[in-house]
Design an enzyme around this catalytic site. Structure first.
Site, PDB file in Angstrom:
ATOM      1  N   TRP A 168       0.832  -1.203   0.000  1.00 48.43           N
ATOM      2  CA  TRP A 168       0.000   0.000   0.000  1.00 48.43           C
ATOM      3  C   TRP A 168       0.867   1.254   0.000  1.00 48.43           C
ATOM      4  CZ3 TRP A 168      -3.651  -2.400  -1.809  1.00 48.43           C
ATOM      5  CH2 TRP A 168      -4.150  -3.572  -1.266  1.00 48.43           C
ATOM      6  N   ASP A 169       1.993   1.218   0.717  1.00 51.20           N
ATOM      7  CA  ASP A 169       2.933   2.336   0.681  1.00 51.20           C
ATOM      8  C   ASP A 169       3.431   2.588  -0.736  1.00 51.20           C
ATOM      9  OD1 ASP A 169       3.170   3.439   3.240  1.00 51.20           O
ATOM     10  OD2 ASP A 169       4.509   1.860   3.916  1.00 51.20           O
ATOM     11  N   LEU A 170       3.834   1.521  -1.402  1.00 53.99           N
ATOM     12  CA  LEU A 170       4.389   1.670  -2.748  1.00 53.99           C
ATOM     13  C   LEU A 170       3.323   2.136  -3.734  1.00 53.99           C
ATOM     14  CD1 LEU A 170       6.645  -1.506  -2.746  1.00 53.99           C
ATOM     15  CD2 LEU A 170       7.416   0.862  -2.636  1.00 53.99           C
TER      16      LEU A 170
END
Length: 405
Positions: A168-170
């Protein structure tokens, strides 16, 4: 990318005031596209400056140095009004290709959109948040709430299974890149700035919804987990006689036919198909009987060496891939750097040679190239001089006052 070719964002300046993965990964992507990305940190480094993994050679963060390649590094005393003023000035510096800032500075009223817009009305400010209501969240807490951890893992456990990749960060980082470029395009056309907020939890929820997984659950209830079996068609892992595993997948009738040809099981699978009254040329037919199909195929893999398995699958046109450890990939790169062309070796100051990567996108068939991260604060004087016009005496006074290191 060849140095003879202009990269698409050459001349664009982005100020990055962010830590951890989402914001810094966005800044790195913009830098690989040619933007001048200035990362600003507190003196001594932000909370991610010593994040694992650390190099055994120098105790430096491989993580921090990897996500900050190709950026300029400025460090300021952000507890002091003068340091905050310098950051605001950098973020809102004049110029048609400047006034772009990426941050995750939630809760810092002095760096709000209003504070930025007061200095430059057409500022482009893209902020990463945890949740849309302003509360805190990180990839690992968001993932649990998205339902994905209940779908991941072996069938014989009812415990949630986290994944190690901060997906999700990426993905959020790429949403930031999209927002920056879309805002820049609008400002070029209309002169209007942008105030963009991207919540990590929204990224996760939207992604799962867009895959249809929430709608499926609303209709059918929770999906049962089943280990490494592909959901909705046929695909799973098999071990060779040497214990090395491969993943095979059949998403089309041609790919399904290739599996039978490679393993010599075409007739057996056809007989099984007939006895079950099933159609293995369909996703649902293969999925419904995945465990029986696996049982038919497993002896062929167990009877052949890893080399024979790889050769047989490739010759028949099977859609497959090996399982490797990260250490396997590193060792293969050391032996043959061209094996994965997106990877490349660079000399990272303070650490030594490390494995880096080009941007995945190839422009005119060429990779972007890569660059090492600079030391924390390495570019402070040069950036303040070039962007803000500060001369040597002014920089000396800032240093004496503890505003810059």
């Amino acid at each position: 990318m060849s140095t003879a070719l202009a990269r698409p964002l050459d001349g664009i300046r982005v100020v990055e005031f962010a830590s951890f993965v989402a914001g810094p990964s966005a800044g790195m992507a913009l830098a690989q596209l040619g933007a001048e990305v200035i990362r600003v940190d507190p003196i001594g480094g932000n909370a991610d400056f010593k994040r694992w993994p650390l190099s055994v050679r120098s105790d430096e963060s491989l993580y921090w140095n990897s996500l900050n390649r190709g950026k300029k590094s400025v460090s300021l005393n952000l507890r002091a009004d003068a340091g905050r003023d310098l950051l605001l000035a950098l973020a809102t510096a004049p110029g048609p290709d400047a006034g772009i800032v990426v941050d995750n500075a939630v809760g810092r009223s002095w760096f709000s959109y209003e504070a930025l817009a007061a200095r430059r009305a057409d500022v482009i400010a893209v902020r990463v948040e945890g949740r849309a209501d302003g509360s805190a969240a990180v990839d690992y807490t968001v993932n649990g709430g998205s339902g994905v951890a209940s779908l991941t893992g072996p069938a014989d456990t009812d415990r949630p299974v986290n994944h190690i990749l901060p997906a999700w960060d990426l993905l959020c980082g790429q949403e930031v890149v999209t927002a920056v470029l879309a805002s820049l395009r609008r400002r070029d056309r209309t002169g209007q700035g942008a105030h963009v907020q991207i919540a990590l939890s929204d990224v996760a929820m939207a992604a799962v919804a867009n895959l249809g997984w929430f709608s499926e659950a609303a209709e059918r209830g929770p999906r049962a987990r089943h280990g490494n079996h592909l959901y909705g068609s046929f695909g799973t892992d098999f071990a060779s006689s040497e214990g090395d595993r491969v993943m095979i997948v059949a998403l089309t009738p041609r790919q399904w036919s290739a599996i039978g040809a490679a393993t010599g099981t075409t007739e057996v699978l056809a007989a099984l198909e007939k006895s079950l009254g099933a159609d293995f040329n369909t996703d649902e037919g293969r999925y419904a009987h995945r465990e029986l199909i696996e049982a038919v195929l497993r002896p062929w893999f167990a009877a052949h060496t890893t080399e024979q398995v790889h050769a047989g699958l490739s010759a028949a046109g099977v859609l497959w891939g090996p399982y490797k450890t990260t250490a396997d990939v590193a060792a293969e790169f050391a032996e043959d750097p061209s094996a994965e062309p997106v990877l490349t070796a660079i000399d990272q100051p303070g650490i030594g040679e490390v494995i880096s990567a080009n941007a995945p996108a190839r422009w005119d068939s060429e990779y972007s190239g890569t660059a090492p991260a600079t030391d924390l604060g390495h570019d402070t004087d040069a950036v303040l001089s070039e962007v803000l016009g500060l001369d040597a005496p002014a920089l000396a006074r800032l240093r004496e006052d503890g505003v810059i290191a």
